[in-house]
Each structure stands twice: as C-alpha cells, then as structure tokens.
Design an enzyme around this catalytic site. Structure first.
Site, PDB file in Angstrom:
ATOM      1  N   GLY A  53      27.964  38.239  34.198  1.00 21.38           N
ATOM      2  CA  GLY A  53      28.777  37.917  35.359  1.00 21.38           C
ATOM      3  C   GLY A  53      29.392  36.548  35.156  1.00 21.38           C
ATOM      4  CB  THR A  54      32.603  35.356  34.924  1.00 21.63           C
ATOM      5  OG1 THR A  54      33.269  36.354  35.714  1.00 21.63           O
ATOM      6  CG2 THR A  54      32.469  35.903  33.521  1.00 21.63           C
ATOM      7  CB  THR A  55      34.226  32.664  38.289  1.00 26.30           C
ATOM      8  OG1 THR A  55      34.651  32.573  36.929  1.00 26.30           O
ATOM      9  CG2 THR A  55      34.528  31.367  38.998  1.00 26.30           C
TER      10      THR A  55
END
EC number: 3.4.25.1
Length: 281
Positions: A53-55
C-alpha cells in the site's frame, strides 16, 4: 491453547483466568506464533515481492481530523490491486491508515482493533488516544524482524482526543518510533508530494468540508508524480477513501461524496492543467 471439545466442551483455563488487559500480552504468553512479527519465514534471497500500500494523508481541523488514502497497491513495477482499502476504523474515535506490506498491515490493523476492544471489555473503559498510539507503536516494533526482510508496515494513526477535545495525528517509523504531527501528515511512497500540497493549502481554521477537499487534492497531487499512488479513477468509479473523526465518532464518506469532491478537483485541473500559478504568467 486449543479448546477441549471431546468431553466437557469447556474452554482452557487460560481463557477463564483474569489477566492482562492487553490481548497482545495474552497471545505472547499462550500462542506467540499467532502474532505477525513472531512468525518464521523460510530463507529467502533478495527482497520478497508482496503487494504494498502506498500513500496515506491526514489533516486536523477545529473539531476533528480527516484521514484518507488512495486505492492502489503495487508489487514492484506492477499494479497489484486498484481498489484496495487502506483506511480502517480502530474504534469509535480513531482510525488507522496503512502503508507498507499490505497483507501484514491489514492483519496488524485487525489485531489492533481486537486489542482496543479487549482492553475496553476487561477494564470497562476506553484507552486514551495517547494510550492507543502507544499500543500501535508496540505492535510495529514487534514487526521489526519482518521489516528487516523487506516486509515493513508504516501506518498513520489519527483520532479525536475526547479529553482534549481535538483531533490528533501520530506517525511511525519501522522501529515503532512514534511522533505526533501537528496540522497535517503523510506516509507512503507519495508522501513527499502529498505533504508539499498540504503545506501550501493547509491553515488551522479549515472547516470539515475544506479538510476533506484538501486530503483528496493532496492525494491527486501525489498520484501526479508518484506511480505507486492511484489517483481518482473516474472510468472505474474508484475514489480515495476519506474518513472523518469528530466528537460524534468515526464516519467514512460515501463513494458519492468522495466522487463529488474528486470530480470538482479534476474539472479545475482540466481548466488549469499546470495549476493556479499558470493563470498569473
């Protein structure tokens, strides 16, 4: 620790003996292999490829806090999932946004939710927001062995402090180090771009509507420069997950509410593709 189902059907004594209000302590004593950070991984060479997962972004406003996340998960240079959920309620007055190894992060959030519920049932009262932040810090620290093998989890924790009457944000590093952020915060691969957007747009007198617009704008700007961050996907109707936490508790914006804000941002960007400054040149 398995239940005896052959004769009396009674639970083992471990389940019936009063003990710590921490569910993690209970697992550590009776079945430590169930904790994410205690599992043994087979020998590997190089970095383990797993969806990440990123931001995640968060913004405080008078009366509460907004926590939001994009919907993209990546695995190397590939998009592993376009509609992953990265923001979860921890309890009635707090939420967690996950960045890092998606599978471990989701499992850690579920354990954190159970930890807070267990404490409330045993003690008859909720942990303070500070206490919740400390419990999450302990969980992240217990995952350090996995993090050193490339399976790091770096969440963002936000909630409404009922004692102080305001929203607060806590960020973490892979060792469990905890920092309280003031005003706004971001974590994940697109965080540097999201933080830059929030730095320009944030003020301490935002209302709830302005704060929700700000976080979606920040995620849009992050997606514009970071390939691992997913922007609003109008064709697939995939929009950022936005949650608001106030004295009334946790609330997640509906897809229609997120879509309305995202479309307004996209329309403004179509009119000024290089941003507002272009109109001044």
């Amino acid at each position: 620790m398995e239940a005896n189902t052959r004769s009396t059907g009674r639970l083992p004594a471990a389940f019936l003996t009063p003990g710590s209000s921490s569910f993690m302590d209970f697992l550590s004593e009776h079945q430590p292999e169930m904790l994410p950070g205690k599992r043994q991984l087979p020998p590997v060479h190089g970095v383990i490829e797993a969806p990440h997962g990123t931001t995640i972004v968060a913004v405080t406003f008078p009366g509460g806090v907004v926590l939001a996340g994009d919907r993209r998960a990546t695995m190397g240079n590939m998009i592993a999932q376009r509609d992953i959920e990265k923001v979860f309620p921890a309890d009635e007055y707090s939420a967690v946004g996950i960045a890092g190894t998606a599978g471990l992060a989701v499992e850690m959030v579920k354990l954190f939710q159970l930890e807070l519920e267990h404490f409330e049932k045993v003690e008859g009262a909720q942990l303070s927001l500070e206490g919740k932040a400390n419990r999450l810090s302990t969980m992240i620290r217990s995952n350090l062995g996995m993090a050193l093998q490339g399976l790091a989890v770096v969440p963002l924790f936000a909630g409404f402090d009922v004692d102080r009457g305001k929203g607060r944000i806590f960020s973490y590093d892979v060792t469990g180090g905890r920092s309280e952020e003031h005003g706004y915060a971001a974590t994940g691969s697109g965080s540097i771009f999201a933080r830059g957007a929030m730095k320009k747009l944030y003020s301490d007198d935002l209302n709830e509507q302005q704060a929700t617009t700000l976080v979606i704008q920040a995620l849009y700007d992050a997606a514009d420069d970071d390939s691992a961050t997913g922007g609003p996907d109008v064709a697939r109707r995939i929009y950022p997950i936005v949650t608001v936490i106030t004295e009334d508790g946790f609330r997640r914006l509906t897809d229609e509410e997120s879509a309305e804000i995202a479309r307004a941002i996209l329309e403004r960007r179509l009119e000024q593709p290089d941003g507002p400054r272009a109109a001044l040149l």
